[in-house]
Write a protein that holds these residues in place. Sequence first.
Motif, PDB file in Angstrom:
ATOM      1  N   SER A  25     -45.916  -9.650  76.158  1.00  0.00           N
ATOM      2  CA  SER A  25     -46.858 -10.715  76.519  1.00  0.00           C
ATOM      3  C   SER A  25     -48.094 -10.104  77.129  1.00  0.00           C
ATOM      4  N   TYR A  26     -49.122 -10.936  77.277  1.00  0.00           N
ATOM      5  CA  TYR A  26     -50.255 -10.573  78.115  1.00  0.00           C
ATOM      6  C   TYR A  26     -50.374 -11.673  79.166  1.00  0.00           C
ATOM      7  N   PRO A  27     -50.606 -11.310  80.454  1.00  0.00           N
ATOM      8  CA  PRO A  27     -50.628 -12.346  81.493  1.00  0.00           C
ATOM      9  C   PRO A  27     -51.750 -13.367  81.318  1.00  0.00           C
ATOM     10  N   GLY A  28     -51.546 -14.524  81.861  1.00  0.00           N
ATOM     11  CA  GLY A  28     -52.545 -15.587  81.836  1.00  0.00           C
ATOM     12  C   GLY A  28     -51.956 -16.823  82.482  1.00  0.00           C
ATOM     13  N   ASN A  51     -53.147  -6.878  74.904  1.00  0.00           N
ATOM     14  CA  ASN A  51     -53.669  -8.228  74.702  1.00  0.00           C
ATOM     15  C   ASN A  51     -52.652  -9.055  73.916  1.00  0.00           C
ATOM     16  N   GLU A  52     -52.978 -10.319  73.701  1.00  0.00           N
ATOM     17  CA  GLU A  52     -52.013 -11.246  73.108  1.00  0.00           C
ATOM     18  C   GLU A  52     -51.731 -10.949  71.638  1.00  0.00           C
ATOM     19  N   LYS A  53     -52.741 -10.461  70.943  1.00  0.00           N
ATOM     20  CA  LYS A  53     -52.553 -10.155  69.519  1.00  0.00           C
ATOM     21  C   LYS A  53     -51.535  -9.025  69.367  1.00  0.00           C
ATOM     22  N   PRO A 342     -62.783  -4.701  96.421  1.00  0.00           N
ATOM     23  CA  PRO A 342     -63.692  -3.640  96.000  1.00  0.00           C
ATOM     24  C   PRO A 342     -64.836  -4.141  95.106  1.00  0.00           C
ATOM     25  N   HIS A 343     -64.686  -5.337  94.533  1.00  0.00           N
ATOM     26  CA  HIS A 343     -65.774  -5.827  93.678  1.00  0.00           C
ATOM     27  C   HIS A 343     -67.036  -6.155  94.481  1.00  0.00           C
ATOM     28  N   ARG A 344     -66.834  -6.486  95.771  1.00  0.00           N
ATOM     29  CA  ARG A 344     -67.945  -7.033  96.563  1.00  0.00           C
ATOM     30  C   ARG A 344     -69.147  -6.076  96.667  1.00  0.00           C
ATOM     31  N   ASP A 360     -67.581 -11.233  82.765  1.00  0.00           N
ATOM     32  CA  ASP A 360     -66.359 -11.371  81.992  1.00  0.00           C
ATOM     33  C   ASP A 360     -65.370 -12.161  82.833  1.00  0.00           C
ATOM     34  N   ILE A 361     -64.074 -12.070  82.497  1.00  0.00           N
ATOM     35  CA  ILE A 361     -63.118 -12.898  83.207  1.00  0.00           C
ATOM     36  C   ILE A 361     -62.170 -12.068  84.053  1.00  0.00           C
ATOM     37  N   GLY A 362     -62.053 -12.463  85.311  1.00  0.00           N
ATOM     38  CA  GLY A 362     -61.183 -11.764  86.248  1.00  0.00           C
ATOM     39  C   GLY A 362     -61.599 -12.189  87.638  1.00  0.00           C
ATOM     40  N   CYS A 363     -61.029 -11.543  88.653  1.00  0.00           N
ATOM     41  CA  CYS A 363     -61.432 -11.866  90.033  1.00  0.00           C
ATOM     42  C   CYS A 363     -62.938 -11.708  90.202  1.00  0.00           C
ATOM     43  N   TYR A 364     -63.486 -10.741  89.506  1.00  0.00           N
ATOM     44  CA  TYR A 364     -64.921 -10.440  89.653  1.00  0.00           C
ATOM     45  C   TYR A 364     -65.812 -11.570  89.143  1.00  0.00           C
ATOM     46  N   THR A 365     -65.245 -12.542  88.411  1.00  0.00           N
ATOM     47  CA  THR A 365     -66.053 -13.699  88.007  1.00  0.00           C
ATOM     48  C   THR A 365     -66.571 -14.421  89.252  1.00  0.00           C
ATOM     49  N   ILE A 407     -67.025  -5.694  83.665  1.00  0.00           N
ATOM     50  CA  ILE A 407     -65.727  -6.020  83.048  1.00  0.00           C
ATOM     51  C   ILE A 407     -64.612  -5.317  83.813  1.00  0.00           C
ATOM     52  N   GLY A 408     -63.508  -6.010  84.031  1.00  0.00           N
ATOM     53  CA  GLY A 408     -62.394  -5.431  84.782  1.00  0.00           C
ATOM     54  C   GLY A 408     -61.597  -4.442  83.944  1.00  0.00           C
ATOM     55  N   ASP A 409     -60.737  -3.668  84.587  1.00  0.00           N
ATOM     56  CA  ASP A 409     -59.947  -2.666  83.867  1.00  0.00           C
ATOM     57  C   ASP A 409     -59.022  -3.315  82.848  1.00  0.00           C
ATOM     58  N   SER A 410     -58.345  -4.395  83.262  1.00  0.00           N
ATOM     59  CA  SER A 410     -57.417  -5.045  82.338  1.00  0.00           C
ATOM     60  C   SER A 410     -58.175  -5.700  81.187  1.00  0.00           C
ATOM     61  N   THR A 411     -59.292  -6.312  81.516  1.00  0.00           N
ATOM     62  CA  THR A 411     -60.084  -6.987  80.488  1.00  0.00           C
ATOM     63  C   THR A 411     -60.684  -5.972  79.519  1.00  0.00           C
ATOM     64  N   PHE A 412     -61.048  -4.801  80.044  1.00  0.00           N
ATOM     65  CA  PHE A 412     -61.590  -3.756  79.169  1.00  0.00           C
ATOM     66  C   PHE A 412     -60.535  -3.316  78.163  1.00  0.00           C
ATOM     67  N   ASP A 436     -62.826  -1.031  88.017  1.00  0.00           N
ATOM     68  CA  ASP A 436     -61.451  -0.548  87.930  1.00  0.00           C
ATOM     69  C   ASP A 436     -60.762  -0.681  89.288  1.00  0.00           C
ATOM     70  N   ASN A 437     -60.068  -1.809  89.471  1.00  0.00           N
ATOM     71  CA  ASN A 437     -59.318  -1.989  90.725  1.00  0.00           C
ATOM     72  C   ASN A 437     -57.837  -1.672  90.512  1.00  0.00           C
ATOM     73  N   SER A 438     -57.552  -0.943  89.448  1.00  0.00           N
ATOM     74  CA  SER A 438     -56.205  -0.410  89.177  1.00  0.00           C
ATOM     75  C   SER A 438     -55.129  -1.480  89.052  1.00  0.00           C
ATOM     76  N   ILE A 439     -55.500  -2.675  88.623  1.00  0.00           N
ATOM     77  CA  ILE A 439     -54.500  -3.734  88.455  1.00  0.00           C
ATOM     78  C   ILE A 439     -55.153  -4.905  87.716  1.00  0.00           C
ATOM     79  N   THR A 440     -54.308  -5.782  87.160  1.00  0.00           N
ATOM     80  CA  THR A 440     -54.800  -7.047  86.631  1.00  0.00           C
ATOM     81  C   THR A 440     -54.731  -8.020  87.803  1.00  0.00           C
ATOM     82  N   GLY A 441     -55.848  -8.239  88.452  1.00  0.00           N
ATOM     83  CA  GLY A 441     -55.850  -8.939  89.741  1.00  0.00           C
ATOM     84  C   GLY A 441     -55.716 -10.447  89.643  1.00  0.00           C
ATOM     85  N   MET A 442     -56.589 -11.025  88.855  1.00  0.00           N
ATOM     86  CA  MET A 442     -56.725 -12.480  88.797  1.00  0.00           C
ATOM     87  C   MET A 442     -55.405 -13.216  88.599  1.00  0.00           C
ATOM     88  N   THR A 443     -54.556 -12.667  87.751  1.00  0.00           N
ATOM     89  CA  THR A 443     -53.333 -13.366  87.406  1.00  0.00           C
ATOM     90  C   THR A 443     -52.172 -12.982  88.329  1.00  0.00           C
TER      91      THR A 443
HETATM   92  C1  LIG Z   1     -57.454 -14.405  76.187  1.00  0.00           C
HETATM   93  C2  LIG Z   1     -57.150 -14.491  77.630  1.00  0.00           C
HETATM   94  N1  LIG Z   1     -55.996 -13.994  78.102  1.00  0.00           N
HETATM   95  C3  LIG Z   1     -55.705 -14.065  79.409  1.00  0.00           C
HETATM   96  C4  LIG Z   1     -56.575 -14.656  80.287  1.00  0.00           C
HETATM   97  C5  LIG Z   1     -56.215 -14.749  81.747  1.00  0.00           C
HETATM   98  N2  LIG Z   1     -56.932 -13.762  82.527  1.00  0.00           N
HETATM   99  C6  LIG Z   1     -58.087 -14.064  83.101  1.00  0.00           C
HETATM  100  S1  LIG Z   1     -58.755 -12.746  83.822  1.00  0.00           S
HETATM  101  C7  LIG Z   1     -57.495 -11.752  83.417  1.00  0.00           C
HETATM  102  C8  LIG Z   1     -57.430 -10.297  83.755  1.00  0.00           C
HETATM  103  C9  LIG Z   1     -58.232  -9.873  84.868  1.00  0.00           C
HETATM  104  O1  LIG Z   1     -57.922  -8.549  85.169  1.00  0.00           O
HETATM  105  P1  LIG Z   1     -59.038  -7.457  85.348  1.00  0.00           P
HETATM  106  O2  LIG Z   1     -59.941  -7.448  84.181  1.00  0.00           O
HETATM  107  O3  LIG Z   1     -58.366  -6.177  85.652  1.00  0.00           O
HETATM  108  O4  LIG Z   1     -59.888  -7.982  86.591  1.00  0.00           O
HETATM  109  P2  LIG Z   1     -59.425  -8.313  88.094  1.00  0.00           P
HETATM  110  O5  LIG Z   1     -58.962  -9.718  88.111  1.00  0.00           O
HETATM  111  O6  LIG Z   1     -58.383  -7.336  88.470  1.00  0.00           O
HETATM  112  O7  LIG Z   1     -60.668  -8.169  88.895  1.00  0.00           O
HETATM  113  C10 LIG Z   1     -56.571 -12.455  82.722  1.00  0.00           C
HETATM  114  C11 LIG Z   1     -55.333 -11.876  82.267  1.00  0.00           C
HETATM  115  C12 LIG Z   1     -57.767 -15.184  79.756  1.00  0.00           C
HETATM  116  N3  LIG Z   1     -58.667 -15.797  80.506  1.00  0.00           N
HETATM  117  N4  LIG Z   1     -58.032 -15.090  78.440  1.00  0.00           N
END
Ligand SMILES: Cc1ncc(C[n+]2csc(CCOP(=O)(O)OP(=O)(O)O)c2C)c(N)n1
Lengths: 577, 192
Positions: A25-28, A51-53, A342-344, A360-365, A407-412, A436-443
């Motif tokens: 899986s990929y988290p979400g 990723n999900e694919k 660390p994003h701040r 992009d999408i993550g805590c840094y949004t 862009i976050g590490d996981s999103t990259f 790069d905060n060494s984790i998928t943070g947001m989820t």
């Molecule tokens: C296609 C898709 N899959 C999953 C998500 C859920 N999601 C949002 S942000 C994110 C990952 C964020 O991780 P990272 O890029 O490392 O940034 P961080 O939150 O650690 O700053 C995920 C899994 C999404 N929005 N879209």
Amino acid sequence: MKQLMLGNKAIARGLYEAGVCFVSSYPGTPSTEITEEAAKFDEIYCEWAPNEKVALESAFGASLAGRRAFCGQKHVGLNVAADPLFTMAYTGVNAGLVIVVADDAGMHSSQNEQDSRHYAIAAKVPMLEPSDSAEALEFTKLAYEISELFDTPVIIKMCTRVAHSQSVVEIGERVVPEKSYEKDIAKYVMMPGNAKKRHPIVEARMKNLIEYAEKTPINRAEIFSGEIGIITSSTSYQYVKEVFGDSVSVLKLGMVNPLPPELIKDFASKVKRLVVVEELDAVIENFVKSLGIKVEGKNILPVIDEFSQNLIAKSFGKEVTAGVTVEDKIPARPPVMCAGCPHRGLFYSLKKRNCTVLGDIGCYTLGAVPPLSTIELTLCMGASIGATHGFNKILGEKSEGKTVAVIGDSTFMHSGMTGLANVAYNQSNSTVIILDNSITGMTGHQQNPTTGFNIKGDPAGKINLEELVKAMGIKRVRVVDPYNLKECDAAIKEELAAAEPSVIISRRPCALLKYVKHKPPLAVDAEKCIGCKSCMKIGCPAISMKDGKAFVDATQCVGCGVCSQLCPKKAFMSTEA
Amino acid sequence: METKNIIIVGVGGQGSLLASKILGHLLMNQGYDVKVSEVHGMSQRGGSVITYVRFGDKVYSPVVDKGEADFIVSFEILETARWLDCLKAGGQIVTNTQQIDPMPVITGAARYPENLVEKMRAQGLKVDAMDCLSLARQAGSQKAVNIVLLGRLSHYFDIPEDAWQESLKANVPPKFLELNKKAFELGKHFIS
Ligand SMILES: Cc1ncc(C[n+]2csc(CCOP(=O)(O)OP(=O)(O)O)c2C)c(N)n1
């Protein structure tokens, strides 16, 4: 044994009992806990895919190999996995293959409110929709039976309220069915000649599934009244029962694709007023209309946001209480970057340089909210890099010197690499910052290919971002510490000025990670503080103004020291003994 | 029994998930049908969070709507005010008096409203307010605010002490059990 269980955990339990051997899986949000909970069973191999694919293709491979397999994601995740999904409907499966897609009506944690039922219809795949944890467990096991009986992947659609609610379940034993892989080019190699022969099989299968849907006990009519009849599914069923109890008749659908025409016609014939209660789009309603039956639905109910009992009561003209208030002006409490995030520091530096930040999408949004208000675009995972490339190609020198992708590490890893390949290949003068905060943070802290650990926290392969980026042909690559504002500022200035693509890796682990050691909290020397509010520009939740002076909340501060770099009077001091 | 509704409100990260877990466990063991609805994800990052706990003979909806809550259990006083419209007429409020400034207040875009407890009492609402943070620290950890609140809530329930203790034991790590028991007692016997 009875247990109170989260909907997502009940799915995981169902996977265990159904004998599933492979989960990718990929988290979400709101799907993540399914895979996290499944990983607690030693009998199931579980992984986070990039990723999900990739996750869905891997699950397919496991099914092909003869073991029951699973892939979970949020609604937008299925957009990414849609490509393999559509053709899997043609190949069918070997051992059972079940996919969970978790919708987020109300957008608790999502960028849109899409209705995943359209995917089941478009891909011609059966879809089940549980309404509580007990059904989540039961439907998961049933989904594997359907998958193997009809030789098809099966989708289970969750929603936030079923995924993240706990209700009572009864647990059972694990049984592992096994199949063996057999070479079958005509079934599995979807080139035109073969696919043409598979398409009629898909159509015939859908016909058979309609017959199944007519008879399955998970589609049931609860006949109580001849006046009002409500067709519903998922959490909407619970709201309907909450409001009406046994005073109306209900057709509760556990299988939402394909829909059962005869069952619906029969139910419709027994009631005077027929209403479909479904969140988001009018999928069931339009189907009922296509049968030539008079039906209500979206004329009284919204297509936007999630439902609740009061919303349904009101839509049927019932009165509801308003509740009390004592204060009209209650300040909003939006989510914020945590103290020590660390994003701040990085975002402060981008703001200071007045950069155009395509995000992009993550805590840094959260870099888009005041007082930082730096991010100007958030579309979908990976889009920051593609959008920056296109933006710079059009605006050229006008944007290249001030535009960055963040862009976050996981999103990259998820979908940023291909965007960077485009930058490297088609040579836009773009600057990409990997946070790069060494984790998928947001989820909620999932490992990813750059962290060096797998889903169980055991050591795993680790992709080196610098090496990867260089291998793509990006020559300017540098690493900065986002706690160091001077260093960040210099890197941003120099990379934006460079006349070629560049990557900055802003590296420091998430402050909430267990292994991260914090410094003692800072305190403000009130004698020195002049109340200039320079430290307030970074939007740290631990800093506020008290009696005209900055004040640090010691319960939140982790001593990152970003604020003290902004203080003209050096008023921040360590509380270290 | 008619379904009873509890909402637990606070700021993301304050520990409401554990509180709802303990409550859910307790109520199920008392023989009720129970539903608990939680928030995961985005709002956990310091945003306003609400958890619903419902119990009775048969519970359908997992959420509590406006005017339905028999109890508001709150980790923060502004959050109590925010979710007040969920309270049923005659419902009970159990709240921490702690104030945590939200970002609009920190940036100066909004003001933190004053005298919220007094305003609630002036409207005739039943408010049980206390400084849970101090009590939690007294018990040994500022993280035990959730357990202090549960201790206070236990006051309003006709459920034997043993059952609460059992649920605590089943849901907190053994090494924090003593601390949490203490926090529970401090909340329970707090005199306002
Ligand atoms: C296609 C898709 N899959 C999953 C998500 C859920 N999601 C949002 S942000 C994110 C990952 C964020 O991780 P990272 O890029 O490392 O940034 P961080 O939150 O650690 O700053 C995920 C899994 C999404 N929005 N879209």
